[in-house]
Scaffold this active site. Structure first.
Site, PDB file in Angstrom:
ATOM      1  N   TYR A  94    -110.660 -48.993 -69.386  1.00  0.00           N
ATOM      2  CA  TYR A  94    -110.489 -47.899 -70.339  1.00  0.00           C
ATOM      3  C   TYR A  94    -111.307 -46.656 -69.962  1.00  0.00           C
ATOM      4  O   TYR A  94    -111.396 -45.723 -70.744  1.00  0.00           O
ATOM      5  CB  TYR A  94    -110.892 -48.347 -71.741  1.00  0.00           C
ATOM      6  CG  TYR A  94    -109.935 -49.330 -72.383  1.00  0.00           C
ATOM      7  CD1 TYR A  94    -108.625 -48.963 -72.680  1.00  0.00           C
ATOM      8  CD2 TYR A  94    -110.342 -50.621 -72.704  1.00  0.00           C
ATOM      9  CE1 TYR A  94    -107.750 -49.855 -73.274  1.00  0.00           C
ATOM     10  CE2 TYR A  94    -109.466 -51.520 -73.305  1.00  0.00           C
ATOM     11  CZ  TYR A  94    -108.170 -51.131 -73.589  1.00  0.00           C
ATOM     12  OH  TYR A  94    -107.305 -52.011 -74.183  1.00  0.00           O
ATOM     13  N   TYR A 472    -103.265 -48.442 -79.404  1.00  0.00           N
ATOM     14  CA  TYR A 472    -104.454 -48.389 -80.251  1.00  0.00           C
ATOM     15  C   TYR A 472    -105.698 -47.937 -79.498  1.00  0.00           C
ATOM     16  O   TYR A 472    -106.744 -47.689 -80.102  1.00  0.00           O
ATOM     17  CB  TYR A 472    -104.700 -49.760 -80.912  1.00  0.00           C
ATOM     18  CG  TYR A 472    -105.553 -50.726 -80.132  1.00  0.00           C
ATOM     19  CD1 TYR A 472    -106.885 -50.946 -80.474  1.00  0.00           C
ATOM     20  CD2 TYR A 472    -105.036 -51.444 -79.052  1.00  0.00           C
ATOM     21  CE1 TYR A 472    -107.678 -51.835 -79.772  1.00  0.00           C
ATOM     22  CE2 TYR A 472    -105.818 -52.340 -78.339  1.00  0.00           C
ATOM     23  CZ  TYR A 472    -107.138 -52.526 -78.699  1.00  0.00           C
ATOM     24  OH  TYR A 472    -107.923 -53.404 -77.995  1.00  0.00           O
ATOM     25  N   ARG A 473    -105.564 -47.753 -78.181  1.00  0.00           N
ATOM     26  CA  ARG A 473    -106.740 -47.504 -77.338  1.00  0.00           C
ATOM     27  C   ARG A 473    -106.230 -47.158 -75.949  1.00  0.00           C
ATOM     28  O   ARG A 473    -105.190 -47.667 -75.520  1.00  0.00           O
ATOM     29  CB  ARG A 473    -107.559 -48.790 -77.302  1.00  0.00           C
ATOM     30  CG  ARG A 473    -108.961 -48.733 -76.783  1.00  0.00           C
ATOM     31  CD  ARG A 473    -109.575 -50.115 -76.948  1.00  0.00           C
ATOM     32  NE  ARG A 473    -110.881 -50.243 -76.356  1.00  0.00           N
ATOM     33  CZ  ARG A 473    -111.492 -51.399 -76.158  1.00  0.00           C
ATOM     34  NH1 ARG A 473    -110.912 -52.527 -76.523  1.00  0.00           N
ATOM     35  NH2 ARG A 473    -112.694 -51.449 -75.618  1.00  0.00           N
TER      36      ARG A 473
END
Length: 516
Positions: A94, A472-473
């Site tokens: 991420y 969501y991310r």
């Protein structure tokens, strides 16, 4: 001999930056202000399909106290220095420990690593952002406390504060991490400190037990955002149950995903199965401990024939459901009978636990550990699946309905196949929702493959959004694009809050697509 040009924060004059650095050294000490390229190298490592030159910091600051963070942001306001905050810097897939864009100053909180309180009576903890799951786990064991954590899969080196603020998930009944967070201390962009919930009451004894406080609830504003810097966070810990039974359910056909979800949903909503269940595809289950080239060495997506050989060799299913029961032995026996009846109706499922499950291939051992809050790094084995250091997590959300799950699976496989990548994925089943987590693995040393990975990830965002599926991310390369899928009205609210709380835009500009 030529030298690389100096990296400066965007829009900041060199003289102003030097003055700010001198002030940072006064606040932290010279050893805690990093400016040399070899010191900054750890903050340039990315796994996403972006240009390395877009993620180079101008400096890194390593505070140890809230007061130092306050002085840092005051200085940043004075000189308009943008900072990018990390806790342990292990948000792999991420964004890792790199800044949101070149020139930002890293605010690295890993030295703020005190466990401030663990209360075994009400099962709470108060932590600083640098505390790792392994550190908290060891503290609990050393003090013989009958408490469990809820770590994410690559758990030992990550931290509860950073993972919760990014709204990450785990695998015990406390798997929705933000749901089990309680109380924050936040340094605002003007250097002031606010304590959320009951923390505003001096000497409050209920800061870590009552989430809501008085008036508007604001903790959520500091998750996936850039409105403040969290320097302390409370969380709830799970009491150790008297008995625990991890189990495995295997299905062999790709189409079985629809049945799995529709059988699971009422069991999760009714809390017959209380934990965050995972439904793991063959390639994820195998990819933690075997490599792709053992079965296929082509540049296109791995063929069906190779997937079937993996299933046969490794003793795993097309879909592998990992879940657990918690409570007294009597409660577990009753709930197990309900599960057997529900999954046994079609005759497709193979249910097992104990020695039988341990003999199967796949991830039963490490999944069993995760579902009771133990540490391991087994899932990092996925990075060896294709090799080359490239990984991006694509994580759309759906309802816990089989029809949506099958739709998402087929769409993901179609897009990944178009670009020559493998469907390495799992579903994490919440109470009513599902996180569809796909690890787009690629060779980052190959420029053409990296370009394909970037195009693939972009198309995944676009095409899933067209069908009503939001993520969501996401990683820093795609935060702006992901934010755009949620509509302009919501983005304007985010910008309005940013202008009010951080009028100079110094805190993590671009985080979740939020800027002035």
């Amino acid at each position: 001999m030529s030298t690389s040009p100096r990296i400066l924060p965007k829009g900041v004059a060199e003289a102003d930056f030097d003055t700010a650095l001198a002030r940072f050294r006064d606040i932290l000490g010279a050893d805690s202000v990093l400016t040399e390229s070899d010191q900054l190298a750890p903050y340039t490592k990315i796994m996403m399909a972006g240009d390395d030159q877009d993620y180079i910091p101008s400096a890194a600051l390593l505070p140890t106290t809230t007061e130092q963070v306050q002085e840092i942001v005051r200085t940043c306001n004075q000189y308009k220095i943008p900072i990018w905050t990390i806790s342990t810097g292990k948000n792999l897939g991420y964004g890792s420990a790199a800044p949101g864009e070149t020139g930002q100053v890293m605010l690295d909180m890993h030295r703020m690593n005190r466990i401030l309180d663990v209360d075994p009576d009400v099962c709470t903890a108060l932590l600083e952002p640098g505390v790792t799951y392994q550190q908290l786990h060891d503290y609990i064991k050393e003090n013989d406390l009958k408490l469990w954590l809820d770590p994410p899969a690559p758990s030992a080196i990550a931290g509860p504060v950073g993972n919760t603020l990014d709204r990450g998930v785990g695998y015990t009944p406390y798997g929705e991490h933000f749901m089990f967070q309680c109380g924050m201390e936040v340094v605002l962009a003007n250097g002031e400190v606010v304590r959320t919930g009951m923390g505003g009451i001096e000497n409050s004894s209920s800061w870590q037990v009552f989430k809501w406080g008085y008036g508007p609830y604001i903790d959520g504003l500091f998750t996936q955002s850039n409105y403040g810097i969290v320097t302390k966070m409370g969380l709830w810990l799970m009491p150790e149950p008297p008995a625990y039974r991890p189990f495995l359910i295997q299905y062999q056909d790709p189409e079985d995903i629809e049945e799995i979800v529709d059988v699971l949903r009422p069991l999760r909503i009714a809390q017959i199965i209380p934990n965050a269940v995972v439904i793991v595809h063959t390639l994820w289950d195998a990819g933690t401990h075997v490599t792709r080239k053992e079965y296929y060495d082509g540049n296109d997506s791995i063929p069906r024939e190779a997937i079937d050989r993996i299933k046969a060799d490794q003793g795993i299913g097309e879909w592998n459901v990992y879940a657990a029961l918690y409570g007294t032995p009597e409660q577990i026996d009753v709930n197990w009978k309900i599960i057997e009846q529900a999954f046994g109706a079609s005759g497709k499922a193979r249910l097992m636990y104990g020695e039988e499950a341990e003999k199967r291939g796949g991830g039963f051992s490490y999944r069993s550990a995760l579902m009771k809050g133990d540490m391991n790094l087994q899932e990092f084995g996925l990075y060896n699946w294709r090799g080359g250091g490239g990984s991006m997590w694509f994580a759309p959300v759906s309802q816990a309905k089989g029809s949506e799950t099958r739709d998402q699976t087929e769409l993901a496989q179609q897009i990944l196949g178009k670009y020559g990548f493998d469907y390495v994925a799992e579903y994490i089943v919440g109470w009513r929702d599902m996180h569809h987590v796909i690890d787009l693995l690629y060779n980052r040393q190959d420029p053409e493959e990296t370009q394909r990975a970037h195009a693939c990830f972009s198309e995944l965002i676009d095409e899933f959004a067209k069908r009503g599926y939001g993520i969501y991310r996401t990683n820093t390369e795609f935060m702006e694009k992901a934010a755009g899928t949620f509509g302009e009205p919501l983005r304007e609210v985010h910008r309005t809050l940013k202008r009010a709380l951080d009028p100079n835009g110094i805190l993590s500009p671009g985080k979740s697509g939020i800027r002035l």
